[in-house]
Scaffold this motif. Structure first.
Motif, PDB file in Angstrom:
ATOM      1  N   GLU A 120      62.178  28.881  37.829  1.00 15.03           N
ATOM      2  CA  GLU A 120      60.957  28.221  37.366  1.00 15.03           C
ATOM      3  C   GLU A 120      59.746  29.098  37.639  1.00 15.03           C
ATOM      4  OE1 GLU A 120      62.334  23.664  38.574  1.00 15.03           O
ATOM      5  OE2 GLU A 120      61.170  24.909  39.968  1.00 15.03           O
ATOM      6  N   PHE A 121      58.696  28.909  36.842  1.00 17.75           N
ATOM      7  CA  PHE A 121      57.408  29.545  37.073  1.00 17.75           C
ATOM      8  C   PHE A 121      56.416  28.439  37.461  1.00 17.75           C
ATOM      9  CE2 PHE A 121      59.714  32.488  34.536  1.00 17.75           C
ATOM     10  CZ  PHE A 121      59.212  33.747  34.808  1.00 17.75           C
ATOM     11  N   VAL A 208      56.162  27.062  33.411  1.00 17.80           N
ATOM     12  CA  VAL A 208      57.056  27.696  32.435  1.00 17.80           C
ATOM     13  C   VAL A 208      58.475  27.580  32.972  1.00 17.80           C
ATOM     14  CG1 VAL A 208      57.650  29.802  31.188  1.00 17.80           C
ATOM     15  CG2 VAL A 208      55.263  29.318  31.733  1.00 17.80           C
ATOM     16  N   ASP A 209      59.393  27.090  32.153  1.00 20.38           N
ATOM     17  CA  ASP A 209      60.785  26.938  32.563  1.00 20.38           C
ATOM     18  C   ASP A 209      61.516  28.271  32.432  1.00 20.38           C
ATOM     19  OD1 ASP A 209      63.773  26.183  32.229  1.00 20.38           O
ATOM     20  OD2 ASP A 209      62.823  24.332  32.904  1.00 20.38           O
ATOM     21  N   LEU A 256      40.520  33.875  38.787  1.00 19.09           N
ATOM     22  CA  LEU A 256      40.303  33.023  39.955  1.00 19.09           C
ATOM     23  C   LEU A 256      40.526  33.829  41.236  1.00 19.09           C
ATOM     24  CD1 LEU A 256      42.108  29.708  38.899  1.00 19.09           C
ATOM     25  CD2 LEU A 256      39.658  30.219  38.816  1.00 19.09           C
ATOM     26  N   PRO A 257      39.974  33.390  42.363  1.00 19.76           N
ATOM     27  CA  PRO A 257      40.208  34.095  43.623  1.00 19.76           C
ATOM     28  C   PRO A 257      41.656  33.932  44.078  1.00 19.76           C
ATOM     29  CG  PRO A 257      39.006  32.054  44.001  1.00 19.76           C
ATOM     30  CD  PRO A 257      39.059  32.238  42.520  1.00 19.76           C
ATOM     31  N   GLU A 258      42.120  34.898  44.869  1.00 18.46           N
ATOM     32  CA  GLU A 258      43.484  34.809  45.399  1.00 18.46           C
ATOM     33  C   GLU A 258      43.571  33.636  46.377  1.00 18.46           C
ATOM     34  OE1 GLU A 258      44.913  38.397  47.101  1.00 18.46           O
ATOM     35  OE2 GLU A 258      44.884  39.510  45.215  1.00 18.46           O
ATOM     36  N   PRO A 259      44.696  32.953  46.464  1.00 21.47           N
ATOM     37  CA  PRO A 259      45.929  33.186  45.719  1.00 21.47           C
ATOM     38  C   PRO A 259      46.028  32.344  44.454  1.00 21.47           C
ATOM     39  CG  PRO A 259      46.367  31.593  47.413  1.00 21.47           C
ATOM     40  CD  PRO A 259      44.902  31.926  47.528  1.00 21.47           C
ATOM     41  N   THR A 260      44.925  31.676  44.077  1.00 18.60           N
ATOM     42  CA  THR A 260      44.992  30.765  42.926  1.00 18.60           C
ATOM     43  C   THR A 260      45.096  31.494  41.597  1.00 18.60           C
ATOM     44  OG1 THR A 260      42.570  30.640  42.933  1.00 18.60           O
ATOM     45  CG2 THR A 260      43.764  28.922  44.136  1.00 18.60           C
ATOM     46  N   ASN A 261      44.992  32.826  41.606  1.00 18.54           N
ATOM     47  CA  ASN A 261      45.194  33.601  40.374  1.00 18.54           C
ATOM     48  C   ASN A 261      46.639  34.088  40.254  1.00 18.54           C
ATOM     49  OD1 ASN A 261      45.138  35.441  42.448  1.00 18.54           O
ATOM     50  ND2 ASN A 261      43.934  36.974  41.325  1.00 18.54           N
ATOM     51  N   GLN A 262      47.527  33.477  41.028  1.00 21.23           N
ATOM     52  CA  GLN A 262      48.927  33.882  41.029  1.00 21.23           C
ATOM     53  C   GLN A 262      49.811  32.736  40.543  1.00 21.23           C
ATOM     54  OE1 GLN A 262      49.673  34.907  45.106  1.00 21.23           O
ATOM     55  NE2 GLN A 262      48.773  36.955  44.927  1.00 21.23           N
ATOM     56  N   PHE A 263      50.967  33.102  39.994  1.00 16.57           N
ATOM     57  CA  PHE A 263      52.011  32.105  39.755  1.00 16.57           C
ATOM     58  C   PHE A 263      53.307  32.677  40.293  1.00 16.57           C
ATOM     59  CE2 PHE A 263      51.442  34.543  35.886  1.00 16.57           C
ATOM     60  CZ  PHE A 263      52.715  34.913  35.525  1.00 16.57           C
ATOM     61  N   ALA A 264      54.163  31.783  40.777  1.00 14.60           N
ATOM     62  CA  ALA A 264      55.365  32.193  41.497  1.00 14.60           C
ATOM     63  C   ALA A 264      56.610  32.045  40.638  1.00 14.60           C
ATOM     64  CB  ALA A 264      55.511  31.367  42.767  1.00 14.60           C
ATOM     65  N   VAL A 265      57.494  33.020  40.764  1.00 11.38           N
ATOM     66  CA  VAL A 265      58.827  32.930  40.160  1.00 11.38           C
ATOM     67  C   VAL A 265      59.736  32.328  41.225  1.00 11.38           C
ATOM     68  CG1 VAL A 265      60.722  34.182  39.079  1.00 11.38           C
ATOM     69  CG2 VAL A 265      58.373  34.976  38.770  1.00 11.38           C
TER      70      VAL A 265
END
Length: 553
Positions: A120-121, A208-209, A256-265
């Motif tokens: 998942e993303f 994202v699936d 956006l500022p880190e870490p909100t500009n990230q998405f996790a795998v």
């Protein structure tokens, strides 16, 4: 004459170099790669390990046959990513997946099988370093619906998901609390850690699936101007709803500022990689960079490409299984190959006399090359020899023998036309090699198509058939023809000894120079051959021969 002898010796030297190189490669694999001088055997001959995977489903959920078939396909790709291992993957009861691996699989292969969670993303809402030991354990999943909040979250990356209760749970959370078998609700936030246990995350709902991943590959990393940066990147391609969902999340978090500009795998309830969004991706094609080595980038690409199972699975059981065919069938296959080999040798000696010795040594060289190649692939690429693979090796005897027959018959045709042996050898080789190449190309193409369209043992048959077909060309070009060049300079063969297999009289050759033919004196078979040779004369040669006969009379 000396030039032909030199060319023959040079080709034999290259063959020796090739055999020495393969032997050295096998030696290196045995000494430093954990390989063996004996090929590994497949499931049908050696037995192995059987793993039963059970789907992890929430209450009230079920798995469809389409999802099960998709999971089988992805798990097969995971296993085959390490080489051709003759793995059997089937379904059981319309629910479970049974994976039968030959021999004792290594830890990496078992991890590929068991690490079968859904990918998942999720957007990163917050992150922190891993907790120090002694923190109070807390649930790994929060339920914001149970909390009274003034405003409800509107999307997966909304900070409103971090309620006071979620924050309190996160403060108390430590990485030892992560349960790899947990099935997280895709519509709620999730507390987890990186797969190395160094960082903790609050993740939003699934954006994202993983099933939307169409492909993932490796290339040189480039900047926004398309110039190479010297590193490696993973290229991600999405399908279905993936491109639009990916565009929504990158549009929302980019800048956006880190870490909100990230998405996790997320894979196996842990964060495989936290990606920083540097641009809005509108076409579903993204490039992931981050100081990867080539091996690291390839590993990530494999996980992305093969990790997107439609349903999560857990190991229900793991046990050792006995071979389905066993040593008796292996012995029977080897005996069948030996019988075929002896029949080919017997026919060659009967038909070609001393040339049969060339066939024997050529088959021996082909056997040595095939053994070295199969053993090397077994040690380095995980290839395992099945009964079907042995059948491919047995069939190769006929393919190789066919090449010899084509070559020898071309030489004998040239001798029947009255050419000297050295000339017949070279002319026959040029004509025969084209035929051999076409024949082997058809066999090789059939093997490639069969390998690409089949699975399991049939791929093993296609694999050995393709290898031995290619080896056949090497043996004929680097051994059989050069050896005949050298032997043609010996008195036994050049004089056309009756046991050489190249006796012009026994072959029916009557040409003795331009427009000169010997008077046929042989009876029976010899006479028939003489008549056949006279029938092949041109009109000018017949007139010249008639005139010569008239003068003699």
């Amino acid at each position: 004459m000396a030039k032909a002898r030199t060319r023959g010796a040079r080709a034999l030297v290259w063959l020796v170099v090739l055999i020495a190189g393969l032997t050295g490669a096998n030696l290196a694999a045995v000494q430093w790669g954990g390989g063996s001088w004996m090929p590994q055997l497949a499931l049908d001959l050696e037995g192995g390990t059987q793993i039963v995977l059970e789907p992890r489903l929430a209450e009230g959920e079920s798995i469809s046959q389409e999802q099960l078939d998709q999971a089988v396909s992805i798990i097969r790709q995971r296993v085959d990513a390490s080489g051709i291992s003759e793995t059997e993957i089937t379904t059981q009861g319309g629910r479970n997946i049974v994976v039968a691996l030959p021999g004792e699989p290594d830890a990496a292969t078992l991890q590929r099988i068991q690490a079968s969670a859904k990918m998942e993303f999720r957007p990163v809402l917050a992150s922190a370093a891993a907790n120090a030991p002694g923190a109070t354990p807390a649930p790994t999943e929060a339920d914001p619906e149970a909390e009274a909040e003034a405003s409800a979250p509107t999307d997966a990356w909304d900070q409103a998901w971090i309620t006071p209760q979620v924050q309190a749970d996160f403060d108390a959370f430590q990485c030892s609390d992560v349960d790899p078998t947990q099935v997280a609700d895709p519509t709620k936030p999730f507390l987890t850690c990186s797969n190395d246990g160094t960082a903790r995350f609050i993740l939003g709902p699934v954006a994202v699936d993983g099933a939307n991943i169409a492909d993932a590959g490796v290339s040189a990393a480039t900047n926004s101007q398309g110039q190479a940066t010297g590193g490696w990147a993973v290229n991600l391609e999405l399908q279905g709803d993936g491109p639009s969902n990916f565009e929504d999340v990158t549009r929302a978090i980019t800048g956006l500022p880190e870490p909100t500009n990230q998405f996790a795998v997320v894979l196996d309830a842990t964060v495989l990689l936290a990606i920083t969004s540097n641009a809005i991706i509108t076409d579903g094609n993204a490039q992931i960079t981050g100081g990867f080595t080539q091996d690291g980038a390839q590993s990530l690409a494999d996980q992305l490409r093969f990790g997107a199972l439609p349903v999560s699975f857990q190991v229900l059981s793991q046990e050792t299984i006995s071979p389905t065919l066993g040593a008796s069938q292996l012995q029977a296959g080897l005996i069948a190959g030996l019988i075929g080999l002896l029949l080919v040798i017997f026919y060659s000696v009967l038909q070609y006399r001393a040339l049969g010795v060339v066939v024997v040594f050529s088959l021996l060289v082909a056997a040595i090359l095939s053994y070295l190649v199969v053993t090397f692939l077994s040690s380095t690429e995980g290839y395992r020899l099945s009964l079907a693979g042995i059948a491919g090796l047995v069939i190769s005897i006929g393919i190789t023998a066919d090449s010899f027959i084509v070559y020898f018959e071309r030489i004998r045709d040239e001798l029947r036309e009255g050419k000297h042996l050295s000339s017949a050898l070279e002319t026959g080789w040029k004509r025969a090699f084209r035929t051999i190449l076409i024949s082997d190309a058809v066999s090789f193409l059939a093997a490639v198509i069969l390998f690409l369209l089949s699975v399991g043992n049939v791929r093993g048959f296609a694999y050995t058939l393709g290898i031995t077909t290619f080896i056949d060309i090497i043996v004929v070009a680097l051994f059989t023809h050069p050896l005949l060049r050298i032997l043609s300079r010996t008195r036994f063969f050049s004089s056309g000894h009756r046991l050489s297999g190249l006796d012009p009289q026994a072959l029916g050759a009557v040409y003795r120079g331009r427009a000169k033919f010997r008077t046929p004196t042989l009876e029976g078979k010899g006479a028939t051959s003489a008549k056949e040779a006279q029938r092949r004369q041109t009109i000018a040669e017949r007139k010249s021969a008639a005139a010569t006969t008239g003068k003699e009379s």
